[in-house]
Design a protein around this motif. Structure first.
Motif, PDB file in Angstrom:
ATOM      1  N   ARG A  86      33.744  26.382  11.534  1.00  0.00           N
ATOM      2  CA  ARG A  86      32.700  25.512  11.025  1.00  0.00           C
ATOM      3  C   ARG A  86      32.658  24.166  11.717  1.00  0.00           C
ATOM      4  NH1 ARG A  86      32.459  26.639   4.636  1.00  0.00           N
ATOM      5  NH2 ARG A  86      30.411  25.816   5.066  1.00  0.00           N
ATOM      6  N   LEU A  87      33.594  23.910  12.609  1.00  0.00           N
ATOM      7  CA  LEU A  87      33.632  22.618  13.285  1.00  0.00           C
ATOM      8  C   LEU A  87      32.578  22.564  14.381  1.00  0.00           C
ATOM      9  CD1 LEU A  87      37.468  22.032  13.665  1.00  0.00           C
ATOM     10  CD2 LEU A  87      35.919  20.917  12.060  1.00  0.00           C
ATOM     11  N   GLY A  88      31.868  21.429  14.446  1.00  0.00           N
ATOM     12  CA  GLY A  88      30.903  21.223  15.504  1.00  0.00           C
ATOM     13  C   GLY A  88      31.577  20.862  16.807  1.00  0.00           C
ATOM     14  N   SER A  89      30.797  20.830  17.875  1.00  0.00           N
ATOM     15  CA  SER A  89      31.332  20.498  19.181  1.00  0.00           C
ATOM     16  C   SER A  89      31.860  19.064  19.196  1.00  0.00           C
ATOM     17  CB  SER A  89      30.240  20.664  20.238  1.00  0.00           C
ATOM     18  OG  SER A  89      30.704  20.288  21.511  1.00  0.00           O
ATOM     19  N   GLY A  90      33.077  18.888  19.682  1.00  0.00           N
ATOM     20  CA  GLY A  90      33.691  17.565  19.761  1.00  0.00           C
ATOM     21  C   GLY A  90      34.246  17.048  18.449  1.00  0.00           C
ATOM     22  N   MET A  91      34.219  17.847  17.395  1.00  0.00           N
ATOM     23  CA  MET A  91      34.697  17.416  16.090  1.00  0.00           C
ATOM     24  C   MET A  91      36.085  17.999  15.816  1.00  0.00           C
ATOM     25  SD  MET A  91      32.119  15.585  15.304  1.00  0.00           S
ATOM     26  CE  MET A  91      32.099  15.220  13.555  1.00  0.00           C
ATOM     27  N   ARG A  92      36.814  17.337  14.929  1.00  0.00           N
ATOM     28  CA  ARG A  92      38.148  17.776  14.535  1.00  0.00           C
ATOM     29  C   ARG A  92      38.239  17.789  13.007  1.00  0.00           C
ATOM     30  NH1 ARG A  92      37.470  18.378  19.122  1.00  0.00           N
ATOM     31  NH2 ARG A  92      38.794  17.801  20.902  1.00  0.00           N
ATOM     32  N   ALA A  93      39.182  18.585  12.502  1.00  0.00           N
ATOM     33  CA  ALA A  93      39.429  18.647  11.062  1.00  0.00           C
ATOM     34  C   ALA A  93      40.662  17.818  10.732  1.00  0.00           C
ATOM     35  CB  ALA A  93      39.613  20.089  10.610  1.00  0.00           C
ATOM     36  N   PHE A  94      40.584  17.034   9.655  1.00  0.00           N
ATOM     37  CA  PHE A  94      41.693  16.175   9.263  1.00  0.00           C
ATOM     38  C   PHE A  94      41.803  16.197   7.743  1.00  0.00           C
ATOM     39  CE2 PHE A  94      43.601  12.026   8.197  1.00  0.00           C
ATOM     40  CZ  PHE A  94      44.755  12.089   8.961  1.00  0.00           C
ATOM     41  N   SER A  95      43.019  16.323   7.235  1.00  0.00           N
ATOM     42  CA  SER A  95      43.246  16.423   5.790  1.00  0.00           C
ATOM     43  C   SER A  95      43.676  15.087   5.208  1.00  0.00           C
ATOM     44  CB  SER A  95      44.305  17.486   5.482  1.00  0.00           C
ATOM     45  OG  SER A  95      43.840  18.775   5.832  1.00  0.00           O
ATOM     46  N   GLN A 114      31.820  14.409   6.428  1.00  0.00           N
ATOM     47  CA  GLN A 114      31.497  15.742   5.920  1.00  0.00           C
ATOM     48  C   GLN A 114      32.778  16.451   5.492  1.00  0.00           C
ATOM     49  OE1 GLN A 114      28.230  16.924   6.023  1.00  0.00           O
ATOM     50  NE2 GLN A 114      28.726  18.832   4.984  1.00  0.00           N
ATOM     51  N   ILE A 115      32.789  16.955   4.247  1.00  0.00           N
ATOM     52  CA  ILE A 115      33.931  17.716   3.746  1.00  0.00           C
ATOM     53  C   ILE A 115      33.722  19.185   4.080  1.00  0.00           C
ATOM     54  CG2 ILE A 115      35.176  18.445   1.680  1.00  0.00           C
ATOM     55  CD1 ILE A 115      34.542  15.774   0.458  1.00  0.00           C
ATOM     56  N   ILE A 116      34.706  19.787   4.730  1.00  0.00           N
ATOM     57  CA  ILE A 116      34.584  21.200   5.094  1.00  0.00           C
ATOM     58  C   ILE A 116      35.519  22.085   4.287  1.00  0.00           C
ATOM     59  CG2 ILE A 116      33.736  20.730   7.407  1.00  0.00           C
ATOM     60  CD1 ILE A 116      36.512  21.066   8.481  1.00  0.00           C
ATOM     61  N   GLU A 151      35.507  16.574   8.483  1.00  0.00           N
ATOM     62  CA  GLU A 151      35.143  16.759   9.886  1.00  0.00           C
ATOM     63  C   GLU A 151      34.786  15.404  10.473  1.00  0.00           C
ATOM     64  OE1 GLU A 151      32.192  19.841  12.097  1.00  0.00           O
ATOM     65  OE2 GLU A 151      31.220  18.388  10.781  1.00  0.00           O
ATOM     66  N   ALA A 152      35.405  15.065  11.615  1.00  0.00           N
ATOM     67  CA  ALA A 152      35.153  13.758  12.226  1.00  0.00           C
ATOM     68  C   ALA A 152      35.559  13.813  13.695  1.00  0.00           C
ATOM     69  CB  ALA A 152      35.935  12.659  11.502  1.00  0.00           C
ATOM     70  N   PRO A 153      35.001  12.911  14.519  1.00  0.00           N
ATOM     71  CA  PRO A 153      35.434  12.827  15.920  1.00  0.00           C
ATOM     72  C   PRO A 153      36.833  12.225  16.005  1.00  0.00           C
ATOM     73  CG  PRO A 153      33.823  11.127  15.423  1.00  0.00           C
ATOM     74  CD  PRO A 153      33.886  12.002  14.219  1.00  0.00           C
ATOM     75  N   PRO A 154      37.534  12.412  17.117  1.00  0.00           N
ATOM     76  CA  PRO A 154      38.929  11.962  17.227  1.00  0.00           C
ATOM     77  C   PRO A 154      39.140  10.490  16.921  1.00  0.00           C
ATOM     78  CG  PRO A 154      38.381  13.431  19.042  1.00  0.00           C
ATOM     79  CD  PRO A 154      37.099  13.177  18.310  1.00  0.00           C
ATOM     80  N   GLU A 155      38.210   9.616  17.356  1.00  0.00           N
ATOM     81  CA  GLU A 155      38.437   8.184  17.130  1.00  0.00           C
ATOM     82  C   GLU A 155      38.405   7.829  15.650  1.00  0.00           C
ATOM     83  OE1 GLU A 155      34.100   8.845  18.310  1.00  0.00           O
ATOM     84  OE2 GLU A 155      36.088   9.475  19.002  1.00  0.00           O
ATOM     85  N   ARG A 156      37.567   8.495  14.865  1.00  0.00           N
ATOM     86  CA  ARG A 156      37.519   8.232  13.432  1.00  0.00           C
ATOM     87  C   ARG A 156      38.747   8.811  12.736  1.00  0.00           C
ATOM     88  NH1 ARG A 156      31.573   9.309  11.072  1.00  0.00           N
ATOM     89  NH2 ARG A 156      32.347   7.877   9.478  1.00  0.00           N
TER      90      ARG A 156
END
Length: 279
Positions: A124-133, A174-176, A198-203
């Motif tokens: 479900r992750l978009g391009s360039g996005m990462r998952a973080f808990s 966005q909560i995944i 879901e967020a980009p690495p810098e966030r």
């Protein structure tokens, strides 16, 4: 009597003629309308639809779909237009539903995985996005009303420069997934211990630092809310209504006044100090 019979017969013939004329006009109108409909041909294309309801995690098979004609101008974005697109001949594994779908609904790419993928978070992750808990509890996690697919603002509370403050550090994340649940059709409140965003690495770097140095709290964003939150920072003085008074300007020490006169002695001019007359 014959006169009355003749009048009735004449009246009946007249009414029959009017009925025939009216019927002829109506038939001509219907014929004209049908001709216009035949001329207004709507261009269509093939679209894949579901033949049965599907729920999160179900595998898609050829028995679940079929092709129908669909107005070409109104094909939904991401729709499949052939069965080979849904089931590529060289692909291994089935597509899996990511969202609940109903019978006769167009099949969209955003609602199913790629062939062979499961319905996990990575799909479900978009391009360039990462998952973080993020760690949450019943208070910081909006009392369990957060579900996968929702958006949240993240507030950080911690100490900095000798003062404890609360600051808005991330907006519209966005909560995944909530705990181990990533089904966006989940309606029951869950008292989660962790949420995955879901967020980009810098966030994500900012979130990791904030989680390690203070306490994070979440604020649920409305479904139709598209506003952008500005800078928010609140300290204890703001809550108590304490306003810092401006410091009094420091008194500037005045230098003693010195009065002088010029005196000529021979060919030399000398400056001689004398008492000031206004002292």
């Amino acid at each position: 009597m014959r006169i009355i019979f003749g009048l009735v017969l004449f009246l009946g013939i007249g009414l029959a003629g009017l009925a025939v004329t009216y019927a002829k006009d109506r038939m001509e109108q219907y014929s004209t309308a049908l001709d216009q409909q035949r001329e207004a041909v709507i261009e269509t294309t093939k679209v894949v639809i579901l033949t049965a309801p599907m729920r999160y995690g179900q595998s898609l098979s050829r028995t679940n779909v079929r092709l129908i004609d669909w107005p070409a101008e109104f094909v939904p974005m991401g729709a499949f237009t052939s069965l080979d697109e849904v089931f590529p001949p060289d692909a291994e594994g089935d597509r899996v539903a990511l969202r609940a779908m109903e019978r006769h609904e167009p099949l969209l790419r955003a609602k199913v995985t790629a062939p062979g993928e499961d319905a996990g978070v990575a799909s479900r992750l978009g391009s360039g996005m990462r998952a973080f808990s993020l760690s949450v509890d019943v208070t910081t996690g909006v009392a369990g009303f957060i579900r996968p697919g929702d958006r949240v603002d993240v507030y950080w509370t911690g100490g900095g420069r000798g003062e404890r403050v609360t600051r808005l550090i991330q907006t519209n994340l966005q909560i995944i997934a909530v705990d181990q649940q990533s089904d966006q059709d989940q309606n029951n409140p869950m008292l989660a211990r962790t949420i995955t965003v879901e967020a980009p690495p810098e966030r994500i770097g900012a979130l990791a630092q904030a989680q390690a140095s203070g306490t994070l709290s979440l604020a649920l964003v409305g479904v139709h809310d598209e506003t952008e939150s500005g800078m928010v920072e609140v300290g204890l003085d703001d809550i108590l209504g304490i306003v810092d008074e401006p410091a009094a300007p420091a008194e500037v020490a005045q230098a003693p006044q010195v009065c002088t006169v010029r005196a000529r002695r021979g060919g030399e001019v000398q400056i001689v100090p004398v008492p000031c007359s206004n002292n």
